[in-house]
Design an enzyme around this catalytic site. Structure first.
Site, PDB file in Angstrom:
ATOM      1  N   TYR A 206     -10.313  83.844  17.732  1.00  0.00           N
ATOM      2  CA  TYR A 206     -10.407  85.110  16.984  1.00  0.00           C
ATOM      3  C   TYR A 206     -11.125  84.896  15.658  1.00  0.00           C
ATOM      4  O   TYR A 206     -12.105  85.590  15.345  1.00  0.00           O
ATOM      5  CB  TYR A 206      -9.007  85.698  16.747  1.00  0.00           C
ATOM      6  CG  TYR A 206      -8.973  86.765  15.669  1.00  0.00           C
ATOM      7  CD1 TYR A 206      -9.578  88.005  15.870  1.00  0.00           C
ATOM      8  CD2 TYR A 206      -8.351  86.541  14.426  1.00  0.00           C
ATOM      9  CE1 TYR A 206      -9.566  88.990  14.873  1.00  0.00           C
ATOM     10  CE2 TYR A 206      -8.333  87.505  13.436  1.00  0.00           C
ATOM     11  CZ  TYR A 206      -8.939  88.732  13.663  1.00  0.00           C
ATOM     12  OH  TYR A 206      -8.932  89.692  12.673  1.00  0.00           O
TER      13      TYR A 206
ATOM     14  N   LYS B 165     -14.745  86.349  14.195  1.00  0.00           N
ATOM     15  CA  LYS B 165     -14.889  87.160  12.978  1.00  0.00           C
ATOM     16  C   LYS B 165     -15.796  86.448  11.962  1.00  0.00           C
ATOM     17  O   LYS B 165     -16.585  87.088  11.271  1.00  0.00           O
ATOM     18  CB  LYS B 165     -13.511  87.438  12.354  1.00  0.00           C
ATOM     19  CG  LYS B 165     -12.610  88.357  13.152  1.00  0.00           C
ATOM     20  CD  LYS B 165     -13.109  89.780  13.316  1.00  0.00           C
ATOM     21  CE  LYS B 165     -13.096  90.579  12.048  1.00  0.00           C
ATOM     22  NZ  LYS B 165     -13.402  92.026  12.309  1.00  0.00           N
TER      23      LYS B 165
ATOM     24  N   THR C 251     -11.415  89.434   7.972  1.00  0.00           N
ATOM     25  CA  THR C 251     -10.089  88.837   7.827  1.00  0.00           C
ATOM     26  C   THR C 251     -10.116  87.575   6.976  1.00  0.00           C
ATOM     27  O   THR C 251     -11.127  86.861   6.942  1.00  0.00           O
ATOM     28  CB  THR C 251      -9.552  88.489   9.238  1.00  0.00           C
ATOM     29  OG1 THR C 251      -8.380  87.691   9.103  1.00  0.00           O
ATOM     30  CG2 THR C 251     -10.556  87.690  10.064  1.00  0.00           C
ATOM     31  N   ASP C 252      -8.976  87.253   6.365  1.00  0.00           N
ATOM     32  CA  ASP C 252      -8.876  85.997   5.609  1.00  0.00           C
ATOM     33  C   ASP C 252      -8.848  84.776   6.540  1.00  0.00           C
ATOM     34  O   ASP C 252      -9.002  83.643   6.076  1.00  0.00           O
ATOM     35  CB  ASP C 252      -7.636  85.998   4.697  1.00  0.00           C
ATOM     36  CG  ASP C 252      -6.316  86.147   5.451  1.00  0.00           C
ATOM     37  OD1 ASP C 252      -6.327  86.326   6.679  1.00  0.00           O
ATOM     38  OD2 ASP C 252      -5.257  86.078   4.782  1.00  0.00           O
ATOM     39  N   GLU C 253      -8.632  85.003   7.844  1.00  0.00           N
ATOM     40  CA  GLU C 253      -8.523  83.853   8.765  1.00  0.00           C
ATOM     41  C   GLU C 253      -9.832  83.073   8.871  1.00  0.00           C
ATOM     42  O   GLU C 253      -9.826  81.922   9.316  1.00  0.00           O
ATOM     43  CB  GLU C 253      -8.073  84.319  10.151  1.00  0.00           C
ATOM     44  CG  GLU C 253      -6.709  84.961  10.104  1.00  0.00           C
ATOM     45  CD  GLU C 253      -6.012  85.057  11.452  1.00  0.00           C
ATOM     46  OE1 GLU C 253      -6.470  84.426  12.410  1.00  0.00           O
ATOM     47  OE2 GLU C 253      -5.009  85.775  11.518  1.00  0.00           O
TER      48      GLU C 253
HETATM   49  P1  NAD Z   1      -6.463  96.948  16.455  1.00  0.00           P
HETATM   50  O1  NAD Z   1      -6.464  95.936  17.550  1.00  0.00           O
HETATM   51  O2  NAD Z   1      -5.201  97.694  16.161  1.00  0.00           O
HETATM   52  O3  NAD Z   1      -7.602  98.032  16.702  1.00  0.00           O
HETATM   53  C1  NAD Z   1      -8.882  97.690  17.151  1.00  0.00           C
HETATM   54  C2  NAD Z   1      -9.561  98.965  17.621  1.00  0.00           C
HETATM   55  O4  NAD Z   1     -10.877  98.617  18.070  1.00  0.00           O
HETATM   56  C3  NAD Z   1      -8.853  99.626  18.812  1.00  0.00           C
HETATM   57  O5  NAD Z   1      -8.738 101.010  18.592  1.00  0.00           O
HETATM   58  C4  NAD Z   1      -9.769  99.336  19.989  1.00  0.00           C
HETATM   59  O6  NAD Z   1      -9.728 100.335  21.003  1.00  0.00           O
HETATM   60  C5  NAD Z   1     -11.131  99.256  19.313  1.00  0.00           C
HETATM   61  N1  NAD Z   1     -12.091  98.454  20.082  1.00  0.00           N
HETATM   62  C6  NAD Z   1     -11.886  97.207  20.598  1.00  0.00           C
HETATM   63  N2  NAD Z   1     -12.978  96.804  21.271  1.00  0.00           N
HETATM   64  C7  NAD Z   1     -13.898  97.790  21.155  1.00  0.00           C
HETATM   65  C8  NAD Z   1     -15.231  97.953  21.619  1.00  0.00           C
HETATM   66  N3  NAD Z   1     -15.832  97.004  22.357  1.00  0.00           N
HETATM   67  N4  NAD Z   1     -15.889  99.087  21.302  1.00  0.00           N
HETATM   68  C9  NAD Z   1     -15.296 100.053  20.561  1.00  0.00           C
HETATM   69  N5  NAD Z   1     -14.034  99.967  20.124  1.00  0.00           N
HETATM   70  C10 NAD Z   1     -13.336  98.849  20.402  1.00  0.00           C
HETATM   71  O7  NAD Z   1      -6.977  96.160  15.170  1.00  0.00           O
HETATM   72  P2  NAD Z   1      -6.535  96.289  13.639  1.00  0.00           P
HETATM   73  O8  NAD Z   1      -5.378  95.409  13.386  1.00  0.00           O
HETATM   74  O9  NAD Z   1      -6.485  97.729  13.277  1.00  0.00           O
HETATM   75  O10 NAD Z   1      -7.818  95.600  12.945  1.00  0.00           O
HETATM   76  C11 NAD Z   1      -8.970  96.370  12.632  1.00  0.00           C
HETATM   77  C12 NAD Z   1     -10.004  95.476  11.983  1.00  0.00           C
HETATM   78  O11 NAD Z   1      -9.472  94.892  10.805  1.00  0.00           O
HETATM   79  C13 NAD Z   1     -10.446  94.305  12.863  1.00  0.00           C
HETATM   80  O12 NAD Z   1     -11.824  94.108  12.679  1.00  0.00           O
HETATM   81  C14 NAD Z   1      -9.651  93.107  12.318  1.00  0.00           C
HETATM   82  O13 NAD Z   1     -10.357  91.909  12.524  1.00  0.00           O
HETATM   83  C15 NAD Z   1      -9.573  93.463  10.852  1.00  0.00           C
HETATM   84  N6  NAD Z   1      -8.400  92.941  10.141  1.00  0.00           N
HETATM   85  C16 NAD Z   1      -7.131  93.117  10.638  1.00  0.00           C
HETATM   86  C17 NAD Z   1      -6.036  92.659   9.906  1.00  0.00           C
HETATM   87  C18 NAD Z   1      -4.618  92.845  10.402  1.00  0.00           C
HETATM   88  O14 NAD Z   1      -3.695  92.293   9.808  1.00  0.00           O
HETATM   89  N7  NAD Z   1      -4.376  93.615  11.447  1.00  0.00           N
HETATM   90  C19 NAD Z   1      -6.241  91.984   8.683  1.00  0.00           C
HETATM   91  C20 NAD Z   1      -7.558  91.797   8.229  1.00  0.00           C
HETATM   92  C21 NAD Z   1      -8.630  92.291   8.942  1.00  0.00           C
HETATM   93  O1  DAU Z   2      -4.578  87.293   8.256  1.00  0.00           O
HETATM   94  C1  DAU Z   2      -5.136  88.439   8.829  1.00  0.00           C
HETATM   95  C2  DAU Z   2      -4.864  88.454  10.314  1.00  0.00           C
HETATM   96  O2  DAU Z   2      -3.475  88.725  10.473  1.00  0.00           O
HETATM   97  C3  DAU Z   2      -5.695  89.491  11.065  1.00  0.00           C
HETATM   98  O3  DAU Z   2      -7.050  89.160  10.961  1.00  0.00           O
HETATM   99  C4  DAU Z   2      -5.290  89.546  12.537  1.00  0.00           C
HETATM  100  O4  DAU Z   2      -6.004  90.594  13.194  1.00  0.00           O
HETATM  101  C5  DAU Z   2      -3.800  89.837  12.609  1.00  0.00           C
HETATM  102  O5  DAU Z   2      -3.384  89.823  13.963  1.00  0.00           O
HETATM  103  C6  DAU Z   2      -2.996  88.814  11.794  1.00  0.00           C
HETATM  104  O6  DAU Z   2      -3.031  87.497  12.422  1.00  0.00           O
HETATM  105  P1  DAU Z   2      -1.714  86.567  12.551  1.00  0.00           P
HETATM  106  O7  DAU Z   2      -1.926  85.664  13.675  1.00  0.00           O
HETATM  107  O8  DAU Z   2      -1.336  86.000  11.239  1.00  0.00           O
HETATM  108  O9  DAU Z   2      -0.622  87.722  12.906  1.00  0.00           O
HETATM  109  P2  DAU Z   2       0.580  87.776  13.964  1.00  0.00           P
HETATM  110  O10 DAU Z   2       1.342  89.029  13.674  1.00  0.00           O
HETATM  111  O11 DAU Z   2       0.145  87.530  15.353  1.00  0.00           O
HETATM  112  O12 DAU Z   2       1.478  86.531  13.519  1.00  0.00           O
HETATM  113  C7  DAU Z   2       2.024  86.433  12.188  1.00  0.00           C
HETATM  114  C8  DAU Z   2       2.786  85.127  12.107  1.00  0.00           C
HETATM  115  O13 DAU Z   2       3.952  85.201  12.959  1.00  0.00           O
HETATM  116  C9  DAU Z   2       2.006  83.924  12.615  1.00  0.00           C
HETATM  117  O14 DAU Z   2       2.330  82.784  11.825  1.00  0.00           O
HETATM  118  C10 DAU Z   2       2.504  83.727  14.036  1.00  0.00           C
HETATM  119  C11 DAU Z   2       3.935  84.200  13.968  1.00  0.00           C
HETATM  120  N1  DAU Z   2       4.464  84.818  15.211  1.00  0.00           N
HETATM  121  C12 DAU Z   2       3.752  85.824  15.774  1.00  0.00           C
HETATM  122  C13 DAU Z   2       4.188  86.430  16.926  1.00  0.00           C
HETATM  123  C14 DAU Z   2       3.398  87.540  17.566  1.00  0.00           C
HETATM  124  C15 DAU Z   2       5.670  84.391  15.749  1.00  0.00           C
HETATM  125  O15 DAU Z   2       6.340  83.485  15.219  1.00  0.00           O
HETATM  126  N2  DAU Z   2       6.099  84.989  16.907  1.00  0.00           N
HETATM  127  C16 DAU Z   2       5.401  85.986  17.531  1.00  0.00           C
HETATM  128  O16 DAU Z   2       5.862  86.477  18.590  1.00  0.00           O
END
Ligand code: NAD
Ligand code: DAU
Length: 356
Positions: free
Chosen positions: A158, A162, A133-135
């Site tokens: 988180y 990562k 992630t970019d975080e």
């Molecule tokens: P998600 O939470 O939707 O899915 C995570 C999956 O991992 C689930 O299916 C869960 O059952 C599985 N999992 C969790 N713990 C586990 C364990 N101990 N063993 C096996 N499986 C397990 O997540 P996502 O949003 O699809 O993100 C996937 C990956 O991409 C993550 O590594 C996240 O850090 C990264 N990522 C997410 C975003 C985003 O915006 N969602 C952006 C950048 C990177």
């Molecule tokens: O940047 C990549 C990341 O983006 C991934 O690595 C993470 O897995 C993914 O969850 C996401 O993180 P954020 O914290 O940015 O996403 P989230 O959807 O939780 O929140 C997006 C923005 O909206 C953030 O500034 C917080 C705000 N927010 C979020 C929720 C859930 C609200 O204002 N209200 C809310 O209820």
């Protein structure tokens, strides 16, 4: 002989899109999807491909060392694309240890198993890909972008977990010569995203006329990418990325939360035939997220320049497709919102929405 590919976390949001892409695009690969099926994992996400001959699902936990070693002994994986993780920042603030276990220890378990399994083989044919992630880069002010050389500065449990897993992946490359590649991506949106994340939560709340809890002033900025475009980037990086390299992935698509929410509300009114302004009346400012990072913005020029990747849709197109999917899949939403999530939602938002 088919190429054997392990995808972890394939029942989650991004993982399920990636599994579908790989199963359909590469009939010559066998895809094993390893997932624990936590609250975020859902096999309904993969119904359309579950009977394909080049696909196998295995339920298991990446923190279980013996299980992971046995899985690698019984399968001759050529590649691993590792996505399994605890992924929600708010949950990491409430329970950091689960993030350490899965994101750090789980990743090291996989690295150890790959290292053992590949120790006598031709490493040029192997690849361990960590999806990150970019975080990890921290938080920007109004200026600048994250590049691959930006120093790490994780600020939530988180992102700290990562960042730690990224460091372990690079350490295994430098110390043991494990062939690795990494990517750091911005915020994804699209179908099948668990409705704890901003966009699907707000779509789902609008459909139920529930308040839309905006953290703080709503001025935080995120850089949004359609999940299908993230997966096309992973495909390109997995196949063409250079050994040991990192690639940033993003769509040059920054939005202040409140501006994005207004557009979402307007589209929801249009698509559901509500009077203009109906959804926006649900906007409710609530107590901010602790340590809320102000701005993320990705410079993805390395990926575009070196590997020729670019996103396929505009934000307007991607958001419209996403809303259409949630409107057509009300049953999926009500199913995932009814389990463990119902009590999570009450804990996370109950007091905030009462103004406490
Ligand atoms: P998600 O939470 O939707 O899915 C995570 C999956 O991992 C689930 O299916 C869960 O059952 C599985 N999992 C969790 N713990 C586990 C364990 N101990 N063993 C096996 N499986 C397990 O997540 P996502 O949003 O699809 O993100 C996937 C990956 O991409 C993550 O590594 C996240 O850090 C990264 N990522 C997410 C975003 C985003 O915006 N969602 C952006 C950048 C990177
Ligand atoms: O940047 C990549 C990341 O983006 C991934 O690595 C993470 O897995 C993914 O969850 C996401 O993180 P954020 O914290 O940015 O996403 P989230 O959807 O939780 O929140 C997006 C923005 O909206 C953030 O500034 C917080 C705000 N927010 C979020 C929720 C859930 C609200 O204002 N209200 C809310 O209820």
């Amino acid at each position: 002989m088919k190429k054997q590919l392990l995808i972890t976390g394939g029942a989650g949001f991004i993982g399920s899109h990636l599994v579908r892409l790989m199963v359909k695009k590469y009939p010559g690969y066998h895809i094993t999807n390893l997932d624990k099926l936590t609250y975020a994992g859902n096999l309904e996400n993969l119904r359309d491909i579950e009977s394909e001959p080049n696909y196998t699902f295995v339920r298991g936990d990446i923190t279980d060392t013996a299980f992971i070693q046995e899985l690698f002994q019984n399968n001759h994986f050529d590649g691993v694309i590792h996505l399994a993780a605890e992924s929600h920042v708010d949950r990491s603030i409430a329970s950091p240890m689960e993030f350490v276990l899965t994101n750090v220890i789980g990743t090291v378990n996989l690295l150890n198993a790959a290292r053992m399994a590949w120790k006598d083989g031709d490493l040029a044919q192997k690849r361990f890909y960590h999806v990150s992630t970019d975080e990890v880069y921290g938080s920007l002010t109004d200026e600048g972008f994250f590049t691959e050389t930006t120093s790490y500065d994780p600020r939530s449990p988180y992102s700290a977990s990562k960042a730690s897993s990224d460091h372990f992946v690079r350490a295994y490359h430098h110390t043991y010569g494990l062939p690795v590649v990494l990517s750091n991506c911005s915020n994804n949106y699209g179908s099948h995203q668990f409705p704890e994340k901003l966009i699907p939560l707000f779509i789902s709340n609008i459909l139920q006329s529930k308040p839309l809890p905006v953290y703080g002033t709503g001025s935080n900025v995120r850089d949004w990418l359609w999940v299908v475009d993230h997966c096309s980037a992973i495909d390109v990086i997995f196949h063409q990325g250079k050994d040991g390299e990192t690639y940033n992935i993003g769509g040059k698509n920054e939005w202040q939360n409140i501006e994005l929410i207004k557009v979402l509300c307007q589209l929801m009114d249009e698509k559901t035939g509500q009077k203009p302004g109906t959804a926006a009346r649900l906007i409710t400012y609530v107590t901010d997220r602790a340590g809320h990072d102000f701005r993320y913005a990705i410079d993805a020029s390395k990926l575009e320049r070196e590997l020729g990747w670019s996103p396929s849709v505009t934000f307007e197109e991607g958001l419209s497709k996403t809303i259409d999917w949630y409107l057509a899949n009300a049953e999926w939403v009500s199913h995932v919102r009814s389990g463990e999530y119902a009590s999570y939602y009450e804990k996370q938002y109950g007091d905030r929405l009462k103004g406490n």
